[in-house]
Design an enzyme around this catalytic site. Structure first.
Site: not given
Ligand SMILES: *Cc1c(COP(=O)(O)O)cnc(C)c1O
Length: 514
Positions: A112-115, A118
């Site tokens: 996910s791009f959230k990595d 995060l």
């Protein structure tokens, strides 16, 4: 560089470290930098050959004072954060034509791009806590954090992978039992590090969120266990995401025939407005680009804003069949939008000097957000809407269109498999491109690997002969995932107390992990 709240009338300033630990400001606002830094004079030549890691250090250091993080410390944190990515470029570009590129942001540990944000945030927490604890005298209790959050899928696993194994940090993620996709559930619960607690709540996502809200609202509990959130309003997340706009800029220019006369247009699948806001900062810093394109699904509070100037909540998320759409964009309000509103209010205000102008913008944003909270809506002055339209376009894409686009790109040449979120942006890009001159090059941000949203992708491609999900989509890393050992704690939806008990049991009476 210092930070202040979007609702501040007094200009109280925080360090970067304080802004990262606080998340939300006590007045309910979001932290923004005291000014937007401009790029160094030679940035084009100097940064041209930079890797993703070099660019991260270059961009981040414009927002973080060297006395908070030295260049060496920052470099070490960035290196560690992106060493977990599978692709050497971190955020590779797929070229679909001379006018269309896809910036793939899903090569991190949870696809996910959230990595991107995060992984860095976890290391920042660990670094700052270690430094605070090293300064304590012996016998003083070490500082620790308990990150608590609720997830319907994407955020939870990216947060868990960002914080697993970090010293002085524990993470408790609540998910609605049996109501998230099997892959996402497996991604979270197969992380067996001792500081990671998956809590499966018998109930809905809303029930999970209510429990989390109740915990944050319990002041004594909150103080004892140092509860922290890693949601998308955390400033460090926005900052980390700014980097890939620069990275894409240089990489695209190398791959197009006429870089000097071309203009790049970023198209971003949008929910909480964090990803695209990072692009807005890059633009304000001076990265050359056309208008940013906001692409939403039928949760279209943002596209309605750009059409009407009214920011208005719907009663509930419309037409939710989460299995065939883009669930990570299902939002009622876009939490990071408040940051953009501040810049618009600031620009429109004629107060002087700038301290008064900032105070005026803070007061205006405070009033607007109060009206959203109380009445579910706010209508901004036409001048604000005009400013918003100067920098952004917005398109809303239906679920049907989303599935059709997945198919069109799969059977297209070159064949490309998009997840439903990316497909929303690809669809919006197509619509916008009908008004583009030939010199515009579109860069569509891809926010998830298609294997994460198997149902939607399978449905979109079910009529295509020869399509085989396992062969064409499934990455190696997902093989066997569903059979791996899991660690998960079950609780009842009514039970805020049970969740508290879990935290108390795991962290001990002292409030630190034992
Ligand atoms: C979170 C998420 C988005 C939305 O990003 P925002 O920063 O909230 O606008 C889009 N796609 C995927 C796959 C996501 O996980």
């Amino acid at each position: 560089m210092k930070y202040f709240s979007t609702r501040s009338r007094a200009g109280h300033l925080l360090s970067f470290e304080e802004a990262v630990f606080s998340g939300l400001a006590p007045d309910g606002g979001l932290y923004i930098p005291e000014h937007i830094p401009t790029l160094p004079r030679n940035w084009q030549d100097e940064w041209e050959s930079y890797s993703f890691l070099d660019l991260s250090v270059a961009v981040l250091s414009l927002y973080i004072s060297p006395d908070e993080l030295s260049p060496d410390e920052l470099r070490a944190l960035v290196n560690r954060s992106y060493s977990t990515f599978r692709h050497p470029d971190i955020a590779p570009l797929a070229k679909l034509s001379d006018n269309e590129f896809v910036l793939e942001l899903f090569h991190g540990p949870t696809f996910s791009f959230k990595d991107v944000a995060l992984q860095l945030l976890g290391n920042l927490f660990e670094f700052f806590l270690a430094r605070r604890n090293a300064r304590k005298s012996s016998g003083e209790r070490p500082e620790s954090l308990a990150v608590v959050g609720a997830t319907s899928g994407d955020t939870g696993s990216a947060a868990i992978y960002g914080l697993r194994g970090k010293n002085n940090v524990s993470i408790f993620i609540l998910h609605p039992k049996g109501r998230i996709s099997p892959v996402q559930e497996a991604q979270m619960t197969t992380v067996t590090d001792s500081n990671v607690y998956n809590i499966a709540v018998k109930g809905t996502f809303d029930a999970c969120q209510d429990i989390v809200k109740a915990l944050f609202g319990d002041q004594p509990f909150n103080e004892k266990y140092h509860l922290a959130a890693v949601n998308s309003i955390n400033w460090a997340r926005i900052l980390a995401q700014t980097v890939y706009y620069f990275f894409a800029y240089f990489h695209v220019r190398r791959q197009i025939p006429h870089p000097e006369s071309s203009e790049i247009q970023f198209v971003v699948p949008t929910g909480n407005f964090g990803d695209i806001l990072a692009g807005y900062y890059a633009r304000r810093m001076g990265l050359p680009m056309g208008k940013l394109v906001v692409a939403t699904n039928s949760n279209d509070i943002l596209t309605r804003f750009w059409r009407t100037g009214r920011y208005e909540k719907l009663e509930s998320t419309p037409g939710c069949d989460a299995s065939i759409r883009s669930p990570a964009m299902d939002i009622l309000v876009s939490s990071n939008f408040e940051r953009l509103l501040w810049y618009l209010a600031h620009e429109l205000s004629s107060a002087a000097p700038d301290s008064a102008r900032r105070a005026s913008a803070g007061a205006t944003v405070g009033d607007w957000m109060k009206s959203v909270k109380d009445d579910g809506r706010v209508e901004v002055p036409v001048g604000v809407l005009e400013l918003a339209r100067r920098d952004f376009l917005a398109e809303r894409i239906s679920d049907d269109q989303t599935l059709q686009t997945i198919k069109q790109y799969f059977i297209g040449s070159p064949s490309y498999i998009a997840d439903p979120h990316t497909s929303v942006a690809l669809s919006a890009a197509r619509i916008v491109s009908t008004n583009n001159p030939p010199s515009v090059v579109q860069v569509v941000l891809s926010t998830a690997h298609p294997a994460k949203f198997a149902e939607a992708v399978t449905k979109a491609l079910s009529t295509v002969q020869g399509f085989d999900f396992e062969r064409d989509v499934l990455p190696q890393e997902f093989l066997g995932l569903l059979e791996k050992e899991r660690r998960v704690i079950d609780v009842d939806e009514t039970s805020e107390e049970m969740v508290k008990n879990v935290i108390e049991r795991e962290l001990g009476a002292a409030g630190t992990r034992i």
